[in-house]
Write an enzyme that holds these catalytic residues in place. Structure first.
Site, PDB file in Angstrom:
ATOM      1  N   SER A 688       9.135  -0.243  -8.658  1.00  0.00           N
ATOM      2  CA  SER A 688       9.539  -0.105  -7.254  1.00  0.00           C
ATOM      3  C   SER A 688       9.801  -1.438  -6.556  1.00  0.00           C
ATOM      4  O   SER A 688      10.219  -1.449  -5.400  1.00  0.00           O
ATOM      5  CB  SER A 688       8.477   0.679  -6.477  1.00  0.00           C
ATOM      6  OG  SER A 688       7.239   0.024  -6.528  1.00  0.00           O
ATOM      7  N   LYS A 731       2.648   3.104   0.939  1.00  0.00           N
ATOM      8  CA  LYS A 731       3.407   1.875   1.177  1.00  0.00           C
ATOM      9  C   LYS A 731       3.769   1.724   2.656  1.00  0.00           C
ATOM     10  O   LYS A 731       3.690   0.618   3.211  1.00  0.00           O
ATOM     11  CB  LYS A 731       4.677   1.886   0.326  1.00  0.00           C
ATOM     12  CG  LYS A 731       4.419   1.799  -1.180  1.00  0.00           C
ATOM     13  CD  LYS A 731       5.701   1.934  -1.980  1.00  0.00           C
ATOM     14  CE  LYS A 731       5.422   1.856  -3.471  1.00  0.00           C
ATOM     15  NZ  LYS A 731       6.638   2.035  -4.285  1.00  0.00           N
TER      16      LYS A 731
END
Length: 804
Positions: A688, A731
């Site tokens: 990611s 996140k």
């Protein structure tokens, strides 16, 4: 003491081994050496007088004068007999003698001897010692000491003089030859009597101990034989009466029968318990296996085979408990209330056998978010017992399934132990730290959990110790862990995963004000003082003294403040009633953390990425530096293989899109690229970070700064597509905590914003990118580049530039 007699005689000498001949005693001696036989025959033919001396060393076959003790006994041969080359002689000791000189060595030893006069001490003290010696000798005979009957009668009757008593008892002592020789050489009568008395006392004590041991052993043996005989008679009587064996057993056996009956075991288990009880009844009480069978029966009768906690649960009350004790966690609360609703409907309706489907929930989230505590609240809401077992560090399969009964100290596994301690077969069972189960040569504990956590198998869970199936289908299992990646796929498939993403600043504020601060006041004895903490002060602790997904560090800081206030109260000093911002700095010291977005201006070659770790969401700074070289790519910062591949893909994309970036087609041939992710001691991996790495690399190549308040996440392909990633909620919360105002997400992750708290979505602008160009146009200050930039003109690392 009288002086020695000066009368000397020439007498044949016989050397003996292993014994000492005393005066006033009759001794049978056997002789086989030629010189000894010659000396005995010569003496017997003349006056039957012979001098007997003991050898110092028994191994000497032909002793000389130096090999003999100097004090011996002159004796008279009363009888003699010869057989097969040996001579047997009965001699009577007459007096002590001293060897003056050996006159001849052949055919036998002929010696010059001096008779030692015997001391005649008739004092009262000598008589007292003699009487005591006589009594002690009588006691020794009663304890089993061996002696001739005539000698015994003469010694205990008191007819023997003290001189004769000392020598005759000394002959019967079981001591070494050197000790007997020492007694023979002791001339003073009193001293001799005392020495003989001392040695006889030691021997008598040994005889007394031996007799006591023999007596106890005999009594124990007779007792065992008596019990064995009675047991056989009992068994025979029971067989004649047609009664079952053990029917007339002890109270212990009757108690076991009652417990087995009251335990309401399944039929198969009950038969097994009765079989083991029958074995125990037939077993000797001294058989060590009996203790193992008793322990096994104790486990069987104490297991809650049919005990259930009542399910009288109120939906309203359960919702109230969860709301009062836990702030946030809406998804977890919703799932728990759904479970309660299904349970109530099943209770009111009719359910067929075999249709029970236990709920197995797995809470995954960073430390300190309340995974374990909500398990206790679930048990309280359900009205069930709560059992917690920590699986962290377990590497032995037997910890889950138990040990075989053949092993010494065997016990059931932790699941069965937890069920027994709960006392009910439907507790709320928490398997804590399930992601930290290890594997080694003793087996795989996570594989042993498969049966316990499989709704289709745990109705007959088999423990190695119990050796009987136990129904776990009504247990509500709750597993907790920090990471889902380390849990094996088969085990993960059996659980419903509920994620705990971590708390936002607002949630931490409410948790601290409603739960943590009142708790710490109560723990530190400050509850009655009703001390308050200002909202600004509480937010200061959250933002500048902690940086975590959970609230453990926040609680520690609040506890630290309470301790300092408690000290002021104990010292009778003035303490604040309301803690202001200044009080927070006073009690906790300088700020521990500043804003993660510490850069005051936008930087070239630096971007902000988002990641998920075992401790929750985190932001990552990606740094890229260029230097003269040959097109090499260097990666540092403890990057995993997947993250390294993302960096290589980003570099390849940049080289293949040089025209879009305004670069020359051979720009990569003259530079080396170094990509670094700070906090190198922390391992990092995952795809990611691809978008953030590509953005930082393009920024370094083009010289265009990246906006410092923009965070980004997403996997990239060689063609520049931005792919979907996981952990969006964690996140975004980490980005909000760090102060980011804009987040670039993959377009396919737009659906994940539903789980993000509304307060966070209000503070952050979300941009969704489908290709890398979209992300670059939003993250870079100027895009697209208007002019071609020569990478050799880009600002390089000063030290490397100077070296080149």
């Amino acid at each position: 003491m009288k002086p020695e007699s000066k009368i000397t005689r020439n007498v044949p000498i016989v050397a003996i081994r292993g014994s000492v001949v005393f005066p006033h005693t009759d001794t049978l001696l056997s002789f086989g050496r030629p010189k000894s036989i010659s000396a005995i025959n010569s003496a017997f033919q003349e006056d039957r007088v012979v001098a007997i001396f003991t050898q110092k060393d028994q191994k000497t076959t032909d002793p000389s004068a130096e090999d003999l003790y100097k004090v011996g006994t002159i004796a008279t041969i009363t009888q003699m007999m010869s057989t097969d080359g040996e001579v047997h002689a009965l001699v009577r000791g007459q007096a002590r003698i001293r060897l003056e000189e050996v006159l001849s060595h052949e055919p036998y030893l002929l010696g010059k001897i001096v008779e030692i006069a015997e001391e005649r001490d008739e004092s009262a003290e000598v008589k007292a010692v003699a009487n005591k010696l006589s009594e002690l000798f009588k006691k020794a005979i009663n304890l089993g000491k061996q002696a001739e009957i005539m000698t015994v009668m003469r010694l205990i009757s008191g007819q023997a003089a003290p001189v004769e008593l000392a020598d005759q008892v000394a002959t019967l002592l079981e001591v070494k030859v050197a000790e007997k020789q020492s007694i023979l050489e002791t001339i003073p009568l009193k001293k001799r009597l005392q020495r003989v008395l001392e040695l006889l006392a030691q021997e008598t004590n040994v005889l007394d101990i031996e007799r006591t041991i023999s007596s106890k052993t005999q009594r124990r043996f007779e007792d065992q034989m008596r019990k064995a005989m009675l047991r056989e008679k009992k068994r025979t009587i029971e067989e004649e009466l047609g009664e079952e064996e053990g029917e007339l057993g002890s109270d212990e056996m009757a108690e076991y029968k009652t417990k087995i009956k009251e335990a309401k075991m399944p039929i198969e288990v009950r038969k097994k318990a009765e079989k083991e009880l029958k074995r125990l009844t037939q077993m000797s009480p001294h058989n060590p296996e009996g203790a193992y069978i008793r322990n096994y029966l104790d486990w069987l009768v104490e297991m809650p085979w049919s005990i259930l906690s009542p399910n009288n649960v109120s939906m309203k009350n359960a919702a109230k408990i969860l709301e009062e004790k836990h702030y946030g966690m809406e998804k977890a609360k919703e799932r728990i209330l759904e479970f309660l609703a299904v349970m109530l409907i099943k209770k009111e309706g009719k359910q067929k056998d075999g249709e029970s489907h236990p709920t197995i929930i797995c809470f995954i989230g960073p430390p300190g978010v309340g995974k374990t505590s909500i398990g206790r609240s679930i048990a309280e809401a359900l009205g069930r017992k709560f059992v917690r077992v920590s699986l962290g560090g377990i590497r032995d399969e037997a910890e889950i399934r138990g040990h075989r009964r053949t092993y010494v100290g065997a016990l059931p596994g932790r699941i069965i132990q937890g069920i027994k301690s709960a006392g009910t077969k439907n507790p709320v069972f928490m398997l804590d730290e399930i992601d930290k189960v290890g594997i080694d040569f003793r087996g795989d504990p996570s594989s042993a959990l498969l049966e316990a956590l499989d709704p289709e198998q745990n109705k007959e869970f088999s423990d190695h110790y119990l050796e009987a199936p136990f129904d776990l289908s009504e247990v509500m299992f709750i597993a907790t862990g920090n990471m889902l990646d380390t849990i094996p796929a088969p085990l993960k498939d059996r659980m419903e995963v509920i994620r705990f993403p971590g708390y936002t600043e607002e949630e931490k504020f409410h948790i601290a004000s409603k739960f943590l601060w009142p708790k710490q006041l109560r723990v530190h004895g400050l509850e009655e003082r009703k001390i308050k903490i200002a909202d600004a002060g509480l937010k200061e602790i959250i933002n500048r003294y902690t940086r975590e997904a959970g609230v453990r560090e926040l609680e520690r800081n609040l506890a630290s403040i309470c301790r300092k206030i408690a000290r002021l109260v104990a010292e009778k000093k003035k303490s604040p009633r309301t803690l202001s911002l200044a009080d927070i700095h006073k009690f906790l010291g300088p700020q521990k953390f500043s804003s993660l977005i510490a850069e005051k201006k936008d930087e070239v070659g630096m971007s902000t990425g988002l990641a998920v770790t075992a401790t929750g969401g985190e932001i990552l700074f990606i740094e890229v530096a260029l230097m003269p070289g040959k097109g090499r790519l260097t990666l540092t910062g403890q990057l995993g293989e997947v993250m390294q591949e993302s960096a290589k893909a980003a570099f390849t994309w940049a080289k293949s899109h040089y025209q879009t970036l305004g670069l020359k087609n051979d720009f990569a041939q003259g530079i080396d690229v170094h990509i670094h992710v700070p906090e190198g001691a922390v391992p990092k991996d995952g795809p990611s970070a691809g978008t953030a790495i590509a953005t930082a690399l393009v920024s370094a190549l083009t010289g265009i700064p990246v906006k410092r308040d923009v965070g980004m996440t997403g996997e990239i392909t060689l063609r520049g597509r931005v792919l979907e990633i996981g952990g969006v909620k964690e996140k975004i919360i980490a980005a909000h905590r760090a102060g980011l105002t804009t987040i670039i997400l993959p377009k396919d992750n737009k659906k994940d914003l539903e789980d993000v708290p509304a307060k966070v979505k209000e503070d952050i602008k979300f941009i969704f990118a489908d290709v890398l160009n979209d992300a670059l146009s939003l993250a870079m200050k100027l895009w697209p580049p208007k002019t071609i930039v020569n990478p050799r003109k880009v600002t390089l690392i000063p030290t490397l530039l100077a070296a080149n």
